[in-house]
Scaffold this motif. Structure first.
Motif, PDB file in Angstrom:
ATOM      1  N   ARG A 136       0.833  -1.219   0.000  1.00  0.00           N
ATOM      2  CA  ARG A 136       0.000   0.000   0.000  1.00  0.00           C
ATOM      3  C   ARG A 136       0.864   1.264   0.000  1.00  0.00           C
ATOM      4  O   ARG A 136       0.619   2.221   0.725  1.00  0.00           O
ATOM      5  N   GLY A 137       1.889   1.251  -0.839  1.00  0.00           N
ATOM      6  CA  GLY A 137       2.780   2.411  -0.901  1.00  0.00           C
ATOM      7  C   GLY A 137       3.581   2.547   0.380  1.00  0.00           C
ATOM      8  O   GLY A 137       4.277   1.623   0.796  1.00  0.00           O
ATOM      9  N   ARG A 138       3.454   3.688   1.053  1.00  0.00           N
ATOM     10  CA  ARG A 138       4.232   3.961   2.261  1.00  0.00           C
ATOM     11  C   ARG A 138       3.620   3.367   3.533  1.00  0.00           C
ATOM     12  O   ARG A 138       4.216   3.499   4.609  1.00  0.00           O
ATOM     13  N   LEU A 139       2.479   2.710   3.414  1.00  0.00           N
ATOM     14  CA  LEU A 139       1.737   2.297   4.606  1.00  0.00           C
ATOM     15  C   LEU A 139       2.441   1.211   5.420  1.00  0.00           C
ATOM     16  O   LEU A 139       2.537   1.301   6.644  1.00  0.00           O
ATOM     17  N   TYR A 140       2.939   0.163   4.748  1.00  0.00           N
ATOM     18  CA  TYR A 140       3.528  -0.967   5.459  1.00  0.00           C
ATOM     19  C   TYR A 140       5.033  -1.069   5.211  1.00  0.00           C
ATOM     20  O   TYR A 140       5.491  -0.949   4.071  1.00  0.00           O
ATOM     21  N   GLY A 141       5.753  -1.308   6.282  1.00  0.00           N
ATOM     22  CA  GLY A 141       7.180  -1.532   6.159  1.00  0.00           C
ATOM     23  C   GLY A 141       7.468  -2.943   5.680  1.00  0.00           C
ATOM     24  O   GLY A 141       6.589  -3.808   5.654  1.00  0.00           O
ATOM     25  N   PHE A 142       8.726  -3.201   5.320  1.00  0.00           N
ATOM     26  CA  PHE A 142       9.125  -4.516   4.830  1.00  0.00           C
ATOM     27  C   PHE A 142      10.631  -4.680   4.988  1.00  0.00           C
ATOM     28  O   PHE A 142      11.341  -3.746   5.385  1.00  0.00           O
ATOM     29  N   ARG A 143      11.121  -5.869   4.708  1.00  0.00           N
ATOM     30  CA  ARG A 143      12.547  -6.167   4.801  1.00  0.00           C
ATOM     31  C   ARG A 143      13.276  -5.833   3.491  1.00  0.00           C
ATOM     32  O   ARG A 143      12.720  -6.024   2.426  1.00  0.00           O
ATOM     33  N   TRP A 144      14.499  -5.394   3.637  1.00  0.00           N
ATOM     34  CA  TRP A 144      15.318  -5.030   2.480  1.00  0.00           C
ATOM     35  C   TRP A 144      16.713  -5.612   2.659  1.00  0.00           C
ATOM     36  O   TRP A 144      17.326  -5.451   3.719  1.00  0.00           O
ATOM     37  N   LYS A 145      17.231  -6.292   1.648  1.00  0.00           N
ATOM     38  CA  LYS A 145      18.592  -6.817   1.706  1.00  0.00           C
ATOM     39  C   LYS A 145      19.552  -5.784   1.146  1.00  0.00           C
ATOM     40  O   LYS A 145      19.491  -5.440  -0.036  1.00  0.00           O
ATOM     41  N   LYS A 204      16.219  -7.268  12.412  1.00  0.00           N
ATOM     42  CA  LYS A 204      15.620  -8.186  11.438  1.00  0.00           C
ATOM     43  C   LYS A 204      16.637  -9.226  10.937  1.00  0.00           C
ATOM     44  O   LYS A 204      17.066  -9.203   9.779  1.00  0.00           O
ATOM     45  N   PRO A 205      17.040 -10.152  11.813  1.00  0.00           N
ATOM     46  CA  PRO A 205      17.947 -11.207  11.353  1.00  0.00           C
ATOM     47  C   PRO A 205      17.244 -12.125  10.365  1.00  0.00           C
ATOM     48  O   PRO A 205      16.017 -12.255  10.386  1.00  0.00           O
ATOM     49  N   VAL A 206      18.016 -12.744   9.493  1.00  0.00           N
ATOM     50  CA  VAL A 206      17.459 -13.674   8.519  1.00  0.00           C
ATOM     51  C   VAL A 206      17.305 -15.043   9.186  1.00  0.00           C
ATOM     52  O   VAL A 206      18.252 -15.566   9.786  1.00  0.00           O
ATOM     53  N   VAL A 207      16.113 -15.595   9.080  1.00  0.00           N
ATOM     54  CA  VAL A 207      15.817 -16.892   9.700  1.00  0.00           C
ATOM     55  C   VAL A 207      16.787 -17.961   9.204  1.00  0.00           C
ATOM     56  O   VAL A 207      17.059 -18.069   8.008  1.00  0.00           O
ATOM     57  N   GLY A 208      17.318 -18.739  10.142  1.00  0.00           N
ATOM     58  CA  GLY A 208      18.204 -19.837   9.782  1.00  0.00           C
ATOM     59  C   GLY A 208      19.672 -19.490   9.680  1.00  0.00           C
ATOM     60  O   GLY A 208      20.502 -20.381   9.449  1.00  0.00           O
ATOM     61  N   THR A 209      20.017 -18.196   9.842  1.00  0.00           N
ATOM     62  CA  THR A 209      21.425 -17.797   9.707  1.00  0.00           C
ATOM     63  C   THR A 209      22.086 -17.477  11.035  1.00  0.00           C
ATOM     64  O   THR A 209      23.316 -17.340  11.092  1.00  0.00           O
ATOM     65  N   VAL A 210      21.310 -17.342  12.099  1.00  0.00           N
ATOM     66  CA  VAL A 210      21.857 -16.903  13.386  1.00  0.00           C
ATOM     67  C   VAL A 210      22.609 -18.048  14.084  1.00  0.00           C
ATOM     68  O   VAL A 210      22.104 -19.171  14.167  1.00  0.00           O
ATOM     69  N   ARG A 211      23.785 -17.727  14.597  1.00  0.00           N
ATOM     70  CA  ARG A 211      24.600 -18.661  15.381  1.00  0.00           C
ATOM     71  C   ARG A 211      25.017 -17.942  16.658  1.00  0.00           C
ATOM     72  O   ARG A 211      25.335 -16.745  16.628  1.00  0.00           O
ATOM     73  N   VAL A 212      25.031 -18.640  17.774  1.00  0.00           N
ATOM     74  CA  VAL A 212      25.324 -18.028  19.074  1.00  0.00           C
ATOM     75  C   VAL A 212      26.374 -18.846  19.816  1.00  0.00           C
ATOM     76  O   VAL A 212      26.364 -20.085  19.766  1.00  0.00           O
ATOM     77  N   ALA A 213      27.273 -18.138  20.505  1.00  0.00           N
ATOM     78  CA  ALA A 213      28.294 -18.795  21.316  1.00  0.00           C
ATOM     79  C   ALA A 213      28.406 -18.104  22.669  1.00  0.00           C
ATOM     80  O   ALA A 213      28.121 -16.905  22.799  1.00  0.00           O
ATOM     81  N   VAL A 214      28.800 -18.851  23.678  1.00  0.00           N
ATOM     82  CA  VAL A 214      29.080 -18.310  25.006  1.00  0.00           C
ATOM     83  C   VAL A 214      30.505 -18.700  25.356  1.00  0.00           C
ATOM     84  O   VAL A 214      30.868 -19.884  25.304  1.00  0.00           O
ATOM     85  N   ALA A 215      31.323 -17.689  25.655  1.00  0.00           N
ATOM     86  CA  ALA A 215      32.741 -17.909  25.963  1.00  0.00           C
ATOM     87  C   ALA A 215      33.438 -18.675  24.841  1.00  0.00           C
ATOM     88  O   ALA A 215      34.293 -19.525  25.078  1.00  0.00           O
ATOM     89  N   GLY A 267      26.685 -14.610  15.294  1.00  0.00           N
ATOM     90  CA  GLY A 267      26.921 -14.365  13.879  1.00  0.00           C
ATOM     91  C   GLY A 267      25.588 -14.505  13.157  1.00  0.00           C
ATOM     92  O   GLY A 267      24.741 -15.298  13.585  1.00  0.00           O
ATOM     93  N   PHE A 268      25.389 -13.751  12.084  1.00  0.00           N
ATOM     94  CA  PHE A 268      24.070 -13.743  11.447  1.00  0.00           C
ATOM     95  C   PHE A 268      24.104 -12.977  10.129  1.00  0.00           C
ATOM     96  O   PHE A 268      25.032 -12.211   9.853  1.00  0.00           O
ATOM     97  N   GLU A 269      23.098 -13.215   9.320  1.00  0.00           N
ATOM     98  CA  GLU A 269      22.779 -12.335   8.208  1.00  0.00           C
ATOM     99  C   GLU A 269      21.558 -11.526   8.627  1.00  0.00           C
ATOM    100  O   GLU A 269      20.796 -11.951   9.510  1.00  0.00           O
ATOM    101  N   PHE A 270      21.355 -10.373   8.014  1.00  0.00           N
ATOM    102  CA  PHE A 270      20.253  -9.523   8.456  1.00  0.00           C
ATOM    103  C   PHE A 270      19.693  -8.671   7.320  1.00  0.00           C
ATOM    104  O   PHE A 270      20.372  -8.436   6.306  1.00  0.00           O
ATOM    105  N   ASP A 271      18.450  -8.247   7.507  1.00  0.00           N
ATOM    106  CA  ASP A 271      17.792  -7.318   6.589  1.00  0.00           C
ATOM    107  C   ASP A 271      17.629  -5.967   7.266  1.00  0.00           C
ATOM    108  O   ASP A 271      17.759  -5.845   8.499  1.00  0.00           O
ATOM    109  N   VAL A 272      17.322  -4.960   6.470  1.00  0.00           N
ATOM    110  CA  VAL A 272      17.059  -3.614   6.978  1.00  0.00           C
ATOM    111  C   VAL A 272      15.545  -3.384   6.957  1.00  0.00           C
ATOM    112  O   VAL A 272      14.902  -3.630   5.924  1.00  0.00           O
ATOM    113  N   PRO A 273      14.947  -2.943   8.070  1.00  0.00           N
ATOM    114  CA  PRO A 273      13.517  -2.621   8.054  1.00  0.00           C
ATOM    115  C   PRO A 273      13.297  -1.282   7.333  1.00  0.00           C
ATOM    116  O   PRO A 273      13.874  -0.261   7.723  1.00  0.00           O
TER     117      PRO A 273
END
Length: 210
Positions: free
Chosen positions: A70-79, A129-140, A174-180
């Protein structure tokens, strides 16, 4: 906020022009010195979504996406092809790319972020806005298994640990991400004749706070 968790067609955003924008207020004093300040804690990105349109089919995809938002009405993800990883574009995402917190034995939620460093200065950018399936997490430095040790909300970028990391333990990700973003226009103007002649539409896109 009105936001659709859908990504703008990546093939159309490839080759787009744009990047971060800052707002700096400058006052020149009577002695010639300057006072500089900014009302923005974080930068804001702008792009042109029309640059990637290379065929009539691409144009139809753009118009369909524009109409569905709807034009400017709704935001979305951008790579942003120039900046969409927790590491350098040529590297592979690792669980130790970015520090997102230090354990205190109590806190279980950590916001994904990407730190930009240069010349001894740095800027920490929240990643919402991380990309689903790309996030990895570590502790120490030890990577933790997803779901059994942590989960991430792809709509906010918040990582929730099953158990609070011990005091002093570094939490990294570590992750990939989009811009809102959202369209920064309510009109797309292009004719079939001009498009065939090589004239592409100008379709501004601007980052939104989420």
């Amino acid at each position: 906020m009105d936001f659709h968790e859908v990504r703008f067609p990546a093939a159309l955003s490839f080759g787009s022009v744009g990047g971060p924008e800052r707002r700096t207020e400058i006052v020149t004093l009577s002695n010639g010195f300057e006072e500089r300040n900014t009302p923005w804690e974080h930068s804001r990105r702008r792009y042109d979504a029309g640059v990637g349109v290379r065929s009539a089919d691409d144009l139809q995809d753009l118009i369909a996406f524009f109409e569905a938002r709807r034009g400017r009405l709704y935001g979305f993800r951008w790579k942003d092809w120039a900046d969409h990883k927790s590491c350098l574009p040529s590297q592979t995402v690792r669980a130790t790319d970015q520090t997102i917190g230090i354990g205190d034995g109590v806190t279980t939620e950590f916001q994904l972020c990407r730190v930009y460093e240069s010349g001894g200065a740095d800027y920490s950018r929240p990643i919402r806005k991380p990309v689903v399936g790309t996030v990895r997490v570590a502790v120490a430095g030890v990577e933790m298994g997803k779901d059994s040790a942590w989960v991430v909300d792809p709509a906010t970028g918040v990582v929730t640990m099953v158990e609070a990391p011990a005091i002093g333990r570094k939490v990294t990700a570590g992750f990939e991400f989009d811009v809102p973003v959202r369209f920064d226009t309510d009109a797309i103007s292009v004719s079939a004749t001009s498009f065939q002649a090589g004239e592409i539409p100008v379709v501004p896109v601007v980052e939104v706070r989420v």
